[in-house]
Design a protein around this motif. Sequence first.
Motif, mmCIF file in Angstrom:
data_model
loop_
_atom_site.group_PDB
_atom_site.id
_atom_site.type_symbol
_atom_site.label_atom_id
_atom_site.label_comp_id
_atom_site.label_asym_id
_atom_site.label_seq_id
_atom_site.Cartn_x
_atom_site.Cartn_y
_atom_site.Cartn_z
ATOM 1 N N VAL A 179 12.816 12.904 19.999
ATOM 2 C CA VAL A 179 12.629 12.335 18.661
ATOM 3 C C VAL A 179 11.502 11.308 18.696
ATOM 4 O O VAL A 179 10.620 11.305 17.843
ATOM 5 C CB VAL A 179 13.943 11.706 18.142
ATOM 6 N N ALA A 180 11.500 10.451 19.707
ATOM 7 C CA ALA A 180 10.448 9.445 19.835
ATOM 8 C C ALA A 180 9.081 10.104 19.995
ATOM 9 O O ALA A 180 8.091 9.649 19.418
ATOM 10 C CB ALA A 180 10.735 8.527 21.024
ATOM 11 N N ALA A 181 9.013 11.185 20.764
ATOM 12 C CA ALA A 181 7.741 11.870 20.997
ATOM 13 C C ALA A 181 7.173 12.463 19.712
ATOM 14 O O ALA A 181 5.971 12.664 19.603
ATOM 15 C CB ALA A 181 7.914 12.955 22.050
ATOM 16 N N GLY A 182 8.035 12.735 18.747
ATOM 17 C CA GLY A 182 7.586 13.280 17.473
ATOM 18 C C GLY A 182 6.996 12.240 16.538
ATOM 19 O O GLY A 182 6.528 12.570 15.450
ATOM 20 N N ASN A 183 6.997 10.987 16.948
ATOM 21 C CA ASN A 183 6.450 9.912 16.135
ATOM 22 C C ASN A 183 4.943 10.119 15.975
ATOM 23 O O ASN A 183 4.192 10.077 16.943
ATOM 24 C CB ASN A 183 6.746 8.570 16.810
ATOM 25 N N GLY A 184 4.499 10.335 14.766
ATOM 26 C CA GLY A 184 3.093 10.609 14.495
ATOM 27 C C GLY A 184 2.152 9.470 14.828
ATOM 28 O O GLY A 184 0.951 9.673 14.954
ATOM 29 N N SER A 185 2.678 8.266 14.986
ATOM 30 C CA SER A 185 1.804 7.122 15.280
ATOM 31 C C SER A 185 1.631 6.899 16.782
ATOM 32 O O SER A 185 0.890 6.000 17.180
ATOM 33 C CB SER A 185 2.360 5.853 14.629
ATOM 34 N N TYR A 186 2.304 7.709 17.610
ATOM 35 C CA TYR A 186 2.184 7.544 19.071
ATOM 36 C C TYR A 186 0.796 7.959 19.543
ATOM 37 O O TYR A 186 0.235 8.946 19.076
ATOM 38 C CB TYR A 186 3.227 8.397 19.794
ATOM 39 N N SER A 187 0.305 7.221 20.506
ATOM 40 C CA SER A 187 -0.964 7.582 21.141
ATOM 41 C C SER A 187 -0.701 8.680 22.174
ATOM 42 O O SER A 187 0.450 8.978 22.508
ATOM 43 C CB SER A 187 -1.559 6.356 21.843
ATOM 44 N N ASP A 188 -1.781 9.257 22.685
ATOM 45 C CA ASP A 188 -1.633 10.265 23.737
ATOM 46 C C ASP A 188 -0.907 9.668 24.941
ATOM 47 O O ASP A 188 -0.073 10.332 25.554
ATOM 48 C CB ASP A 188 -2.998 10.801 24.175
ATOM 49 N N ALA A 189 -1.215 8.428 25.283
ATOM 50 C CA ALA A 189 -0.566 7.774 26.432
ATOM 51 C C ALA A 189 0.928 7.607 26.196
ATOM 52 O O ALA A 189 1.732 7.807 27.107
ATOM 53 C CB ALA A 189 -1.222 6.422 26.708
ATOM 54 N N GLU A 190 1.320 7.267 24.971
ATOM 55 C CA GLU A 190 2.747 7.108 24.661
ATOM 56 C C GLU A 190 3.469 8.459 24.703
ATOM 57 O O GLU A 190 4.589 8.548 25.207
ATOM 58 C CB GLU A 190 2.916 6.445 23.291
ATOM 59 N N ARG A 191 2.816 9.498 24.203
ATOM 60 C CA ARG A 191 3.424 10.835 24.277
ATOM 61 C C ARG A 191 3.530 11.299 25.725
ATOM 62 O O ARG A 191 4.502 11.915 26.125
ATOM 63 C CB ARG A 191 2.624 11.829 23.435
ATOM 64 N N ARG A 192 2.504 10.998 26.528
ATOM 65 C CA ARG A 192 2.536 11.347 27.947
ATOM 66 C C ARG A 192 3.695 10.627 28.646
ATOM 67 O O ARG A 192 4.403 11.196 29.461
ATOM 68 C CB ARG A 192 1.197 10.990 28.597
ATOM 69 N N SER A 193 3.902 9.376 28.281
ATOM 70 C CA SER A 193 5.012 8.600 28.848
ATOM 71 C C SER A 193 6.359 9.239 28.494
ATOM 72 O O SER A 193 7.256 9.338 29.336
ATOM 73 C CB SER A 193 4.947 7.164 28.327
ATOM 74 N N GLN A 194 6.503 9.694 27.242
ATOM 75 C CA GLN A 194 7.739 10.372 26.829
ATOM 76 C C GLN A 194 7.916 11.674 27.596
ATOM 77 O O GLN A 194 9.017 12.024 28.004
ATOM 78 C CB GLN A 194 7.729 10.634 25.315
ATOM 79 N N ALA A 195 6.824 12.407 27.809
ATOM 80 C CA ALA A 195 6.894 13.665 28.565
ATOM 81 C C ALA A 195 7.352 13.402 29.997
ATOM 82 O O ALA A 195 8.175 14.148 30.544
ATOM 83 C CB ALA A 195 5.540 14.363 28.564
ATOM 84 N N LEU A 196 6.852 12.331 30.595
ATOM 85 C CA LEU A 196 7.282 11.984 31.962
ATOM 86 C C LEU A 196 8.759 11.608 31.982
ATOM 87 O O LEU A 196 9.483 11.967 32.911
ATOM 88 C CB LEU A 196 6.419 10.850 32.517
ATOM 89 N N ALA A 197 9.206 10.898 30.961
ATOM 90 C CA ALA A 197 10.620 10.529 30.880
ATOM 91 C C ALA A 197 11.488 11.774 30.750
ATOM 92 O O ALA A 197 12.536 11.896 31.403
ATOM 93 C CB ALA A 197 10.854 9.586 29.697
ATOM 94 N N ILE A 198 11.054 12.731 29.930
ATOM 95 C CA ILE A 198 11.818 13.970 29.751
ATOM 96 C C ILE A 198 11.838 14.767 31.051
ATOM 97 O O ILE A 198 12.862 15.349 31.417
ATOM 98 C CB ILE A 198 11.246 14.777 28.571
ATOM 99 N N ARG A 199 10.723 14.797 31.764
ATOM 100 C CA ARG A 199 10.684 15.496 33.049
ATOM 101 C C ARG A 199 11.663 14.856 34.042
ATOM 102 O O ARG A 199 12.375 15.554 34.774
ATOM 103 C CB ARG A 199 9.271 15.490 33.626
ATOM 104 N N ALA A 200 11.730 13.539 34.053
ATOM 105 C CA ALA A 200 12.664 12.840 34.948
ATOM 106 C C ALA A 200 14.113 13.165 34.574
ATOM 107 O O ALA A 200 14.951 13.391 35.447
ATOM 108 C CB ALA A 200 12.411 11.335 34.908
ATOM 109 N N ILE A 201 14.397 13.219 33.282
ATOM 110 C CA ILE A 201 15.743 13.572 32.819
ATOM 111 C C ILE A 201 16.082 14.997 33.251
ATOM 112 O O ILE A 201 17.194 15.279 33.711
ATOM 113 C CB ILE A 201 15.852 13.409 31.291
ATOM 114 N N ARG A 202 15.126 15.898 33.128
ATOM 115 C CA ARG A 202 15.325 17.291 33.555
ATOM 116 C C ARG A 202 15.683 17.348 35.036
ATOM 117 O O ARG A 202 16.604 18.070 35.445
ATOM 118 C CB ARG A 202 14.057 18.089 33.270
ATOM 119 N N ASN A 203 14.970 16.594 35.851
ATOM 120 C CA ASN A 203 15.265 16.557 37.286
ATOM 121 C C ASN A 203 16.663 16.007 37.552
ATOM 122 O O ASN A 203 17.383 16.508 38.422
ATOM 123 C CB ASN A 203 14.210 15.731 38.026
ATOM 124 N N GLN A 204 17.054 15.000 36.785
ATOM 125 C CA GLN A 204 18.396 14.442 36.939
ATOM 126 C C GLN A 204 19.454 15.465 36.521
ATOM 127 O O GLN A 204 20.531 15.539 37.135
ATOM 128 C CB GLN A 204 18.532 13.166 36.123
#
Length: 76
Positions: A20-45
């Motif tokens: 949901v946070a990643a869908g925020n239209g005001s996020y920068s590429d860096a913020e979206r990348r950070s969310q993607a890394l968080a999701i990848r970590a959750i997937r590994n967990q």
Amino acid sequence: GESALGDANELLQQAREALVAAGNGSYSDAERRSQALAIRAIRNQLFAVANRADGSGSYLFAGQGATAPPFVDTPT
């Protein structure tokens, strides 16, 4: 078993929130990348929870007597 399901449920909730946070239209590429890394970590967990040992040399979700982890992370 119950503990693993509770842990998985909590991780899935974290993933939902990150998506949901990643869908925020005001996020920068860096913020979206950070969310993607968080999701990848959750997937590994989630893989770790899904492959959790049962304490007797087997895996909780692999079936009785299974010696290999039930879920394998592959490129496909």
